[in-house]
Design a protein around this motif. Sequence first.
Motif, PDB file in Angstrom:
ATOM      1  N   ILE A 249      12.589  -5.489 -11.462  1.00 58.40           N
ATOM      2  CA  ILE A 249      12.401  -5.842 -10.045  1.00 58.40           C
ATOM      3  C   ILE A 249      11.428  -4.875  -9.376  1.00 58.40           C
ATOM      4  CG2 ILE A 249      13.576  -6.037  -7.804  1.00 58.40           C
ATOM      5  CD1 ILE A 249      16.104  -6.920  -9.439  1.00 58.40           C
ATOM      6  N   SER A 250      11.565  -3.605  -9.705  1.00 57.03           N
ATOM      7  CA  SER A 250      10.691  -2.599  -9.114  1.00 57.03           C
ATOM      8  C   SER A 250       9.228  -2.835  -9.530  1.00 57.03           C
ATOM      9  CB  SER A 250      11.167  -1.215  -9.537  1.00 57.03           C
ATOM     10  OG  SER A 250      10.278  -0.250  -9.084  1.00 57.03           O
ATOM     11  N   ASP A 251       9.005  -3.100 -10.841  1.00 55.65           N
ATOM     12  CA  ASP A 251       7.630  -3.358 -11.324  1.00 55.65           C
ATOM     13  C   ASP A 251       7.055  -4.608 -10.672  1.00 55.65           C
ATOM     14  OD1 ASP A 251       7.857  -1.152 -12.885  1.00 55.65           O
ATOM     15  OD2 ASP A 251       8.042  -2.223 -14.805  1.00 55.65           O
ATOM     16  N   ALA A 252       7.860  -5.655 -10.574  1.00 56.70           N
ATOM     17  CA  ALA A 252       7.393  -6.911  -9.962  1.00 56.70           C
ATOM     18  C   ALA A 252       7.017  -6.669  -8.502  1.00 56.70           C
ATOM     19  CB  ALA A 252       8.469  -7.986 -10.069  1.00 56.70           C
ATOM     20  N   THR A 253       7.823  -5.894  -7.814  1.00 58.94           N
ATOM     21  CA  THR A 253       7.553  -5.621  -6.395  1.00 58.94           C
ATOM     22  C   THR A 253       6.265  -4.808  -6.234  1.00 58.94           C
ATOM     23  OG1 THR A 253       9.929  -5.613  -6.044  1.00 58.94           O
ATOM     24  CG2 THR A 253       8.599  -4.733  -4.267  1.00 58.94           C
ATOM     25  N   THR A 254       6.089  -3.809  -7.121  1.00 65.53           N
ATOM     26  CA  THR A 254       4.868  -2.992  -7.080  1.00 65.53           C
ATOM     27  C   THR A 254       3.630  -3.868  -7.293  1.00 65.53           C
ATOM     28  OG1 THR A 254       6.149  -1.204  -8.056  1.00 65.53           O
ATOM     29  CG2 THR A 254       3.774  -0.930  -8.086  1.00 65.53           C
ATOM     30  N   ASN A 255       3.722  -4.792  -8.290  1.00 63.27           N
ATOM     31  CA  ASN A 255       2.582  -5.677  -8.579  1.00 63.27           C
ATOM     32  C   ASN A 255       2.308  -6.617  -7.416  1.00 63.27           C
ATOM     33  OD1 ASN A 255       2.058  -4.569 -11.065  1.00 63.27           O
ATOM     34  ND2 ASN A 255       3.458  -5.953 -12.139  1.00 63.27           N
ATOM     35  N   TYR A 256       3.348  -7.093  -6.794  1.00 68.06           N
ATOM     36  CA  TYR A 256       3.228  -7.991  -5.633  1.00 68.06           C
ATOM     37  C   TYR A 256       2.497  -7.276  -4.490  1.00 68.06           C
ATOM     38  CZ  TYR A 256       5.015 -10.790  -1.657  1.00 68.06           C
ATOM     39  OH  TYR A 256       5.147 -11.544  -0.524  1.00 68.06           O
ATOM     40  N   ILE A 257       2.923  -6.061  -4.213  1.00 73.22           N
ATOM     41  CA  ILE A 257       2.302  -5.271  -3.136  1.00 73.22           C
ATOM     42  C   ILE A 257       0.808  -5.044  -3.454  1.00 73.22           C
ATOM     43  CG2 ILE A 257       2.283  -2.996  -1.988  1.00 73.22           C
ATOM     44  CD1 ILE A 257       5.371  -2.913  -2.605  1.00 73.22           C
ATOM     45  N   LYS A 258       0.558  -4.703  -4.747  1.00 71.08           N
ATOM     46  CA  LYS A 258      -0.829  -4.435  -5.187  1.00 71.08           C
ATOM     47  C   LYS A 258      -1.705  -5.673  -4.973  1.00 71.08           C
ATOM     48  CE  LYS A 258      -1.129  -3.129  -9.436  1.00 71.08           C
ATOM     49  NZ  LYS A 258      -0.762  -2.482 -10.640  1.00 71.08           N
ATOM     50  N   ASP A 259      -1.188  -6.833  -5.396  1.00 70.97           N
ATOM     51  CA  ASP A 259      -1.952  -8.082  -5.293  1.00 70.97           C
ATOM     52  C   ASP A 259      -2.241  -8.442  -3.835  1.00 70.97           C
ATOM     53  OD1 ASP A 259      -2.008  -8.266  -7.997  1.00 70.97           O
ATOM     54  OD2 ASP A 259      -0.589  -9.938  -8.157  1.00 70.97           O
ATOM     55  N   ILE A 260      -1.269  -8.218  -2.964  1.00 76.15           N
ATOM     56  CA  ILE A 260      -1.490  -8.528  -1.547  1.00 76.15           C
ATOM     57  C   ILE A 260      -2.558  -7.602  -0.971  1.00 76.15           C
ATOM     58  CG2 ILE A 260      -0.438  -8.452   0.764  1.00 76.15           C
ATOM     59  CD1 ILE A 260       2.182  -9.355  -0.580  1.00 76.15           C
ATOM     60  N   ARG A 261      -2.429  -6.333  -1.305  1.00 81.46           N
ATOM     61  CA  ARG A 261      -3.373  -5.342  -0.745  1.00 81.46           C
ATOM     62  C   ARG A 261      -4.788  -5.566  -1.264  1.00 81.46           C
ATOM     63  NH1 ARG A 261       0.838  -0.398  -0.625  1.00 81.46           N
ATOM     64  NH2 ARG A 261       1.915  -1.136   1.244  1.00 81.46           N
ATOM     65  N   SER A 262      -4.891  -6.055  -2.532  1.00 82.44           N
ATOM     66  CA  SER A 262      -6.232  -6.264  -3.100  1.00 82.44           C
ATOM     67  C   SER A 262      -6.794  -7.639  -2.738  1.00 82.44           C
ATOM     68  CB  SER A 262      -6.173  -6.146  -4.619  1.00 82.44           C
ATOM     69  OG  SER A 262      -5.452  -7.259  -5.138  1.00 82.44           O
ATOM     70  N   GLY A 263      -5.978  -8.484  -2.105  1.00 78.56           N
ATOM     71  CA  GLY A 263      -6.427  -9.840  -1.775  1.00 78.56           C
ATOM     72  C   GLY A 263      -6.273 -10.797  -2.948  1.00 78.56           C
ATOM     73  N   GLY A 264      -5.635 -10.342  -4.038  1.00 71.28           N
ATOM     74  CA  GLY A 264      -5.462 -11.180  -5.231  1.00 71.28           C
ATOM     75  C   GLY A 264      -4.353 -12.222  -5.111  1.00 71.28           C
ATOM     76  N   PHE A 265      -3.530 -12.135  -4.142  1.00 72.66           N
ATOM     77  CA  PHE A 265      -2.470 -13.126  -3.924  1.00 72.66           C
ATOM     78  C   PHE A 265      -2.473 -13.547  -2.449  1.00 72.66           C
ATOM     79  CE2 PHE A 265       1.763 -14.296  -2.450  1.00 72.66           C
ATOM     80  CZ  PHE A 265       2.008 -15.378  -3.277  1.00 72.66           C
ATOM     81  N   PRO A 266      -2.464 -14.830  -2.152  1.00 71.20           N
ATOM     82  CA  PRO A 266      -2.512 -15.964  -3.089  1.00 71.20           C
ATOM     83  C   PRO A 266      -3.949 -16.298  -3.499  1.00 71.20           C
ATOM     84  CG  PRO A 266      -2.237 -16.764  -0.840  1.00 71.20           C
ATOM     85  CD  PRO A 266      -2.265 -15.272  -0.747  1.00 71.20           C
ATOM     86  N   ASN A 267      -4.101 -16.951  -4.684  1.00 69.39           N
ATOM     87  CA  ASN A 267      -5.428 -17.409  -5.099  1.00 69.39           C
ATOM     88  C   ASN A 267      -5.611 -18.878  -4.702  1.00 69.39           C
ATOM     89  OD1 ASN A 267      -4.061 -18.979  -6.976  1.00 69.39           O
ATOM     90  ND2 ASN A 267      -4.340 -17.501  -8.649  1.00 69.39           N
ATOM     91  N   ASP A 268      -6.690 -19.497  -5.135  1.00 64.83           N
ATOM     92  CA  ASP A 268      -6.983 -20.883  -4.735  1.00 64.83           C
ATOM     93  C   ASP A 268      -5.876 -21.846  -5.152  1.00 64.83           C
ATOM     94  OD1 ASP A 268      -9.257 -20.074  -3.537  1.00 64.83           O
ATOM     95  OD2 ASP A 268     -10.632 -20.767  -5.122  1.00 64.83           O
ATOM     96  N   LYS A 269      -5.386 -21.657  -6.394  1.00 60.65           N
ATOM     97  CA  LYS A 269      -4.348 -22.561  -6.922  1.00 60.65           C
ATOM     98  C   LYS A 269      -3.019 -22.412  -6.163  1.00 60.65           C
ATOM     99  CE  LYS A 269      -5.575 -23.014 -11.771  1.00 60.65           C
ATOM    100  NZ  LYS A 269      -5.351 -22.186 -12.931  1.00 60.65           N
ATOM    101  N   GLU A 270      -2.831 -21.300  -5.536  1.00 56.55           N
ATOM    102  CA  GLU A 270      -1.589 -21.044  -4.792  1.00 56.55           C
ATOM    103  C   GLU A 270      -1.745 -21.348  -3.305  1.00 56.55           C
ATOM    104  OE1 GLU A 270      -0.130 -17.484  -7.849  1.00 56.55           O
ATOM    105  OE2 GLU A 270      -1.556 -17.086  -6.228  1.00 56.55           O
ATOM    106  N   SER A 271      -2.869 -21.975  -2.957  1.00 57.40           N
ATOM    107  CA  SER A 271      -3.134 -22.290  -1.539  1.00 57.40           C
ATOM    108  C   SER A 271      -3.274 -23.800  -1.355  1.00 57.40           C
ATOM    109  CB  SER A 271      -4.423 -21.594  -1.094  1.00 57.40           C
ATOM    110  OG  SER A 271      -4.353 -20.217  -1.376  1.00 57.40           O
ATOM    111  N   TYR A 272      -3.089 -24.313  -0.132  1.00 56.39           N
ATOM    112  CA  TYR A 272      -3.221 -25.754   0.170  1.00 56.39           C
ATOM    113  C   TYR A 272      -4.532 -26.027   0.886  1.00 56.39           C
ATOM    114  CZ  TYR A 272       1.667 -25.661  -1.019  1.00 56.39           C
ATOM    115  OH  TYR A 272       2.851 -25.485  -1.685  1.00 56.39           O
TER     116      TYR A 272
END
Length: 272
Positions: A249-272
């Motif tokens: 859970i900790s690793d997943a949360t760290t990766n989630y935070i990283k992706d948001i900060r880098s603009g990597g989440f959400p990508n085109d496929k995850e958007s409407y």
Amino acid sequence: MSKAKGSFNKLTTHRLQEMKASGEKIAMLTAYDYSMARILDDAGIDVILVGDSASNVMAGNETTLPITLDHMIWHATSVVKAVKRAFVVVDVPFGSYQGNSSEALRSSIRIMKESGGHAVKMEGGVEIKESISRVLSAGIPVMGHLGLTPQSIYKFGTYTVRAKDTEEAEKLKSDAKLLEDLGCFGIVLEKIPADLAKEVAESVSIPVIGIGAGPDVDGQVLVVHDMLGITQDFKPRFLRQYADLNKVISDATTNYIKDIRSGGFPNDKESY
Ligand code: KIV
């Protein structure tokens, strides 16, 4: 043999009794919410305990004493909604059954009626025999709990192994026999010497479920947050950790935070 994944033969007190008689080991875990209960039930767990350990692992309290009957009913209701096969036992919390047998009955009826749980569990032996009898007389299955009983932690003053001396061991054996005679469908034995637990399991005809009570009992129970490695800083000798979800859970949360900060989440496929 215990039915595995995908089988929906409901567990009952009768079935648990058969398992004891035939030597099939009973697998029990705690759960306090819908999502976890659904995973455990689908995986084939026999018994789910809506434990008052919710006070520790869900609410962050040091002991089980603060949790209320309303809280327990809330947790149990969520668990029952998820369960198709497991037998659901609900702890009657501290302060809602020790006073007198009428209160024990009222509390247990509320648990059964409002949550849909299948049985209740109470801590203690001869001291609460009237309460146990009264609840049983209403047709509510009761599971006993002896040895280390966390609702009495301030009396014990420590979480160390119970019943190591002869006097306490003799009382525990006579309490176990009493619980059987009163009509309890099972007993949890917590943190006692393995030899004593074996003797108790052999001396009664109802299932004896151990936690820190060695291998020679009829089944085992663990707190699911401990067994999955979510809990930190609680590693008693009896605990086997089957996963390291804290790290997952900790690793997943760290990766989630990283992706948001880098603009990597959400990508085109995850958007409407
Ligand atoms: O509340 C609980 O989780 C329990 C188990 C430790 C048996 O009573």
